[in-house]
Design a protein around this motif. Structure first.
Motif, PDB file in Angstrom:
ATOM      1  N   ILE A 202      -8.279   7.299  -4.173  1.00 28.40           N
ATOM      2  CA  ILE A 202      -9.073   8.526  -4.337  1.00 28.40           C
ATOM      3  C   ILE A 202      -8.251   9.519  -5.159  1.00 28.40           C
ATOM      4  O   ILE A 202      -7.155   9.901  -4.773  1.00 28.40           O
ATOM      5  CB  ILE A 202      -9.420   9.164  -2.976  1.00 28.40           C
ATOM      6  CG1 ILE A 202     -10.190   8.204  -2.077  1.00 28.40           C
ATOM      7  CG2 ILE A 202     -10.171  10.485  -3.173  1.00 28.40           C
ATOM      8  CD1 ILE A 202     -11.618   7.963  -2.459  1.00 28.40           C
ATOM      9  N   THR A 203      -8.792   9.914  -6.295  1.00 24.13           N
ATOM     10  CA  THR A 203      -8.114  10.896  -7.149  1.00 24.13           C
ATOM     11  C   THR A 203      -9.104  11.971  -7.579  1.00 24.13           C
ATOM     12  O   THR A 203     -10.313  11.695  -7.702  1.00 24.13           O
ATOM     13  CB  THR A 203      -7.494  10.220  -8.395  1.00 24.13           C
ATOM     14  OG1 THR A 203      -7.112  11.230  -9.325  1.00 24.13           O
ATOM     15  CG2 THR A 203      -8.453   9.272  -9.093  1.00 24.13           C
ATOM     16  N   GLY A 210     -10.441   2.530  -9.348  1.00 23.02           N
ATOM     17  CA  GLY A 210      -9.363   2.159 -10.268  1.00 23.02           C
ATOM     18  C   GLY A 210      -8.797   3.350 -11.007  1.00 23.02           C
ATOM     19  O   GLY A 210      -7.798   3.255 -11.698  1.00 23.02           O
ATOM     20  N   GLY A 211      -9.467   4.500 -10.882  1.00 18.99           N
ATOM     21  CA  GLY A 211      -8.948   5.738 -11.462  1.00 18.99           C
ATOM     22  C   GLY A 211      -9.116   5.829 -12.962  1.00 18.99           C
ATOM     23  O   GLY A 211      -9.947   5.151 -13.568  1.00 18.99           O
ATOM     24  N   THR A 212      -8.344   6.692 -13.571  1.00 18.03           N
ATOM     25  CA  THR A 212      -8.351   6.854 -15.022  1.00 18.03           C
ATOM     26  C   THR A 212      -7.173   6.066 -15.599  1.00 18.03           C
ATOM     27  O   THR A 212      -6.434   5.413 -14.866  1.00 18.03           O
ATOM     28  CB  THR A 212      -8.169   8.332 -15.409  1.00 18.03           C
ATOM     29  OG1 THR A 212      -6.855   8.733 -14.998  1.00 18.03           O
ATOM     30  CG2 THR A 212      -9.197   9.211 -14.740  1.00 18.03           C
ATOM     31  N   GLU A 213      -6.981   6.196 -16.907  1.00 20.64           N
ATOM     32  CA  GLU A 213      -5.855   5.472 -17.516  1.00 20.64           C
ATOM     33  C   GLU A 213      -4.506   5.977 -16.995  1.00 20.64           C
ATOM     34  O   GLU A 213      -3.507   5.276 -17.064  1.00 20.64           O
ATOM     35  CB  GLU A 213      -5.897   5.596 -19.039  1.00 20.64           C
ATOM     36  CG  GLU A 213      -5.785   7.040 -19.516  1.00 20.64           C
ATOM     37  CD  GLU A 213      -5.513   7.169 -20.998  1.00 20.64           C
ATOM     38  OE1 GLU A 213      -4.745   6.368 -21.540  1.00 20.64           O
ATOM     39  OE2 GLU A 213      -6.090   8.085 -21.601  1.00 20.64           O
ATOM     40  N   LEU A 214      -4.490   7.212 -16.444  1.00 22.56           N
ATOM     41  CA  LEU A 214      -3.213   7.784 -16.001  1.00 22.56           C
ATOM     42  C   LEU A 214      -3.132   8.043 -14.507  1.00 22.56           C
ATOM     43  O   LEU A 214      -2.055   8.296 -13.985  1.00 22.56           O
ATOM     44  CB  LEU A 214      -2.939   9.094 -16.760  1.00 22.56           C
ATOM     45  CG  LEU A 214      -2.637   8.950 -18.249  1.00 22.56           C
ATOM     46  CD1 LEU A 214      -2.467  10.326 -18.883  1.00 22.56           C
ATOM     47  CD2 LEU A 214      -1.375   8.123 -18.488  1.00 22.56           C
ATOM     48  N   ASN A 215      -4.265   8.009 -13.809  1.00 20.59           N
ATOM     49  CA  ASN A 215      -4.234   8.322 -12.384  1.00 20.59           C
ATOM     50  C   ASN A 215      -5.044   7.316 -11.577  1.00 20.59           C
ATOM     51  O   ASN A 215      -6.191   7.034 -11.911  1.00 20.59           O
ATOM     52  CB  ASN A 215      -4.812   9.724 -12.136  1.00 20.59           C
ATOM     53  CG  ASN A 215      -3.862  10.808 -12.599  1.00 20.59           C
ATOM     54  OD1 ASN A 215      -2.848  11.057 -11.978  1.00 20.59           O
ATOM     55  ND2 ASN A 215      -4.190  11.421 -13.715  1.00 20.59           N
ATOM     56  N   GLY A 217      -4.824   7.596  -7.924  1.00 21.04           N
ATOM     57  CA  GLY A 217      -5.045   8.146  -6.582  1.00 21.04           C
ATOM     58  C   GLY A 217      -4.257   7.384  -5.536  1.00 21.04           C
ATOM     59  O   GLY A 217      -4.711   7.193  -4.401  1.00 21.04           O
ATOM     60  N   ALA A 218      -3.079   6.933  -5.892  1.00 21.03           N
ATOM     61  CA  ALA A 218      -2.278   6.131  -4.961  1.00 21.03           C
ATOM     62  C   ALA A 218      -1.028   6.850  -4.475  1.00 21.03           C
ATOM     63  O   ALA A 218      -0.456   6.490  -3.453  1.00 21.03           O
ATOM     64  CB  ALA A 218      -1.868   4.820  -5.645  1.00 21.03           C
ATOM     65  N   GLY A 219      -0.587   7.853  -5.218  1.00 18.97           N
ATOM     66  CA  GLY A 219       0.721   8.463  -4.974  1.00 18.97           C
ATOM     67  C   GLY A 219       0.946   8.945  -3.550  1.00 18.97           C
ATOM     68  O   GLY A 219       1.926   8.582  -2.899  1.00 18.97           O
ATOM     69  N   LEU A 220       0.030   9.764  -3.039  1.00 20.88           N
ATOM     70  CA  LEU A 220       0.226  10.317  -1.695  1.00 20.88           C
ATOM     71  C   LEU A 220       0.104   9.247  -0.620  1.00 20.88           C
ATOM     72  O   LEU A 220       0.772   9.309   0.409  1.00 20.88           O
ATOM     73  CB  LEU A 220      -0.776  11.454  -1.434  1.00 20.88           C
ATOM     74  CG  LEU A 220      -0.423  12.806  -2.058  1.00 20.88           C
ATOM     75  CD1 LEU A 220      -1.572  13.793  -1.892  1.00 20.88           C
ATOM     76  CD2 LEU A 220       0.842  13.393  -1.432  1.00 20.88           C
TER      77      LEU A 220
ATOM     78  N   GLN B  50       4.567   3.470  -8.981  1.00 19.51           N
ATOM     79  CA  GLN B  50       3.206   2.954  -9.177  1.00 19.51           C
ATOM     80  C   GLN B  50       2.520   3.730 -10.297  1.00 19.51           C
ATOM     81  O   GLN B  50       1.780   3.161 -11.096  1.00 19.51           O
ATOM     82  CB  GLN B  50       2.444   3.062  -7.842  1.00 19.51           C
ATOM     83  CG  GLN B  50       0.949   2.811  -7.927  1.00 19.51           C
ATOM     84  CD  GLN B  50       0.195   4.089  -8.230  1.00 19.51           C
ATOM     85  OE1 GLN B  50       0.653   5.185  -7.895  1.00 19.51           O
ATOM     86  NE2 GLN B  50      -0.949   3.970  -8.888  1.00 19.51           N
ATOM     87  N   SER B  51       2.789   5.032 -10.374  1.00 18.68           N
ATOM     88  CA  SER B  51       2.156   5.853 -11.421  1.00 18.68           C
ATOM     89  C   SER B  51       2.553   5.354 -12.810  1.00 18.68           C
ATOM     90  O   SER B  51       1.733   5.328 -13.728  1.00 18.68           O
ATOM     91  CB  SER B  51       2.591   7.312 -11.295  1.00 18.68           C
ATOM     92  OG  SER B  51       2.104   7.862 -10.125  1.00 18.68           O
ATOM     93  N   PHE B  52       3.827   5.010 -12.952  1.00 20.21           N
ATOM     94  CA  PHE B  52       4.312   4.531 -14.253  1.00 20.21           C
ATOM     95  C   PHE B  52       3.612   3.211 -14.614  1.00 20.21           C
ATOM     96  O   PHE B  52       3.105   3.064 -15.732  1.00 20.21           O
ATOM     97  CB  PHE B  52       5.832   4.329 -14.224  1.00 20.21           C
ATOM     98  CG  PHE B  52       6.385   3.776 -15.507  1.00 20.21           C
ATOM     99  CD1 PHE B  52       6.773   4.621 -16.539  1.00 20.21           C
ATOM    100  CD2 PHE B  52       6.491   2.398 -15.704  1.00 20.21           C
ATOM    101  CE1 PHE B  52       7.254   4.110 -17.741  1.00 20.21           C
ATOM    102  CE2 PHE B  52       6.977   1.878 -16.901  1.00 20.21           C
ATOM    103  CZ  PHE B  52       7.364   2.745 -17.915  1.00 20.21           C
TER     104      PHE B  52
END
Lengths: 317, 95
Positions: A202-203, A210-215, A217-220, B50-52
């Protein structure tokens, strides 16, 4: 704004400190402390520094600061940050002084430099450094990309020898998680926004799987998982809501953070921005690759479940 | 076959998404468009976020389909980098 730094404010007992914040009139900042001694988590310092940047420098007052209290604040760079003279000179670090003073990070280059400098300051072994630099990188990058904060991210960290853990605080005074998530998902409350932000996939940048090319929604979710698997504390405060991941006896991962052992509050002073605090125990630090295996399983399952929830049912008439 | 070495641009901790995006747009996509196979060489890269990895490869899977993974090899990845790549390729193929 008025801030009282109490005797003790760590993630486990931070609620009264947050409740006592007076965030009205952001031009002024009055800081008072417990007279005998204070012991506070870096997330508290980052929060004070971030609020200090919002205030008019001439309207920042630090009263009733006793020597025992200000030594730590001076060492962490709070007074320098606020542009206030403490009258204390620190000539050398204490032997156990493994800490990262308050640092402002506004862009990607500053973040890369900060991460490079951070690990030697904390004297960490490679195995211990891996989750810590991961956590700092992802959290600060979230601020740079999503918070729309003029002042960027305010970060500091402290090693506690007695409990052998690193405590990290990252604060921004940007738009807050609710506004970011609302760009793509409906979240009526700040707690709902925190719940969505901690859910894998979720972003705020898109509602496309699957998000965008740069995000993505996995970081947190990754960070919450690192904390959970290591039985560490983790907190997010944004808007009027506080979510705290509490120590868990099970490693079972959930995509929904409200299923994890946690506490929550939705009646805190309205904070425009996001406050994230995390403790990482160096005794308990599990192999990072093991944590990633757990994440892989639950992440894929979560995406599948969301995809399945969108399936249309055949109509039998 | 074209080999792209990451360490020179990312250092030992690959976390800067701007670098990932630049690598994808300026080096990987032009090579794939020419029909080349790609080797992403992670030699000396100790860790990645993961972001990279998402910024590096997710749009390739979206743009070319999951079959593009047949044309990309990941060289000298340690265990954690391998797992992060697997997480990203999993969720991109599930979505």
């Amino acid at each position: 704004m008025k801030i009282f730094l109490p005797n003790s404010a760590f993630i486990g007992n931070i609620d009264p400190f947050l409740r006592a914040l007076d965030l009205s009139n952001s031009d002024t900042l009055e800081i008072t402390t417990n007279k005998s001694w204070i012991s506070i988590h870096p997330v508290v310092l980052s929060l004070v520094a971030a609020l200090g940047l919002k205030a008019n420098p001439k309207e920042i007052k630090c009263d009733s600061l006793e020597a025992k209290s200000i030594h730590y604040l001076e060492r962490m760079g709070l007074f320098k940050f606020l542009g206030v003279r403490s009258g204390i000179n620190i000539t050398k670090h204490e032997p156990a002084g493994r800490f990262i003073p308050l640092t402002q990070i506004k862009n990607s280059k500053e973040l890369s430099r900060f991460i490079e400098d951070m690990i030697p300051l904390l004297h960490l072994e490679p195995k211990q450094a891996e989750p810590i630099r991961y956590v700092v990188s992802e959290l600060v990058r979230n601020v740079i990309e999503h918070a729309d904060s003029r002042d960027g991210a305010i970060v500091c960290a402290q090693y506690y020898a007695k409990s052998n853990r690193i405590a990290i605080g990252i604060v921004d005074t940007g738009v807050g998680i609710k506004k970011t998530i609302n760009q793509s998902y409906p979240a009526e409350t700040s707690m709902k926004a925190i719940q969505l932000a901690l859910t894998p996939g979720i972003t705020g940048t898109t509602n496309r799987e699957g998000g965008t090319e740069l995000n993505a929604g996995a970081g947190l979710f990754f960070i919450k998982t690192i904390a959970k698997v290591n039985s560490d504390l983790f907190m997010v405060y944004t808007g009027n809501a506080l979510y705290k991941l509490l120590k868990s006896t099970t490693n079972k991962l959930y995509s929904d953070p409200l299923r994890d052992r946690h506490s929550q509050a939705e009646d805190l002073p309205l904070f425009n921005g996001t406050v994230v605090g995390i403790d990482i125990s160096l005794d308990e630090t599990k192999e990072f690759s093991g944590i990633l295996s757990l994440i892989r399983g639950v992440y894929a399952r979560s995406v599948k479940e969301r995809k399945k929830a969108r399936y249309r049912k055949p109509k039998f008439i | 076959m074209i080999t792209i070495k990451l360490f020179g641009q990312t250092g030992s901790f690959a976390e800067n998404k701007d670098i990932a995006r630049d690598l994808r747009i300026k080096e990987i996509i032009p090579a794939l468009d020419k029909g080349e196979d790609i080797v992403l060489d992670f030699t000396n890269v100790e860790a990645a976020t993961q972001s990279f990895i998402h910024a590096l490869i997710s749009d390739l899977i979206r743009k070319y389909g999951y079959e593009i993974l047949d044309k990309i090899s990941f060289k000298n990845c340690n265990e954690t980098i391998q797992k992060i790549i697997m997480i990203v390729t999993d969720y991109m193929q599930e979505s």
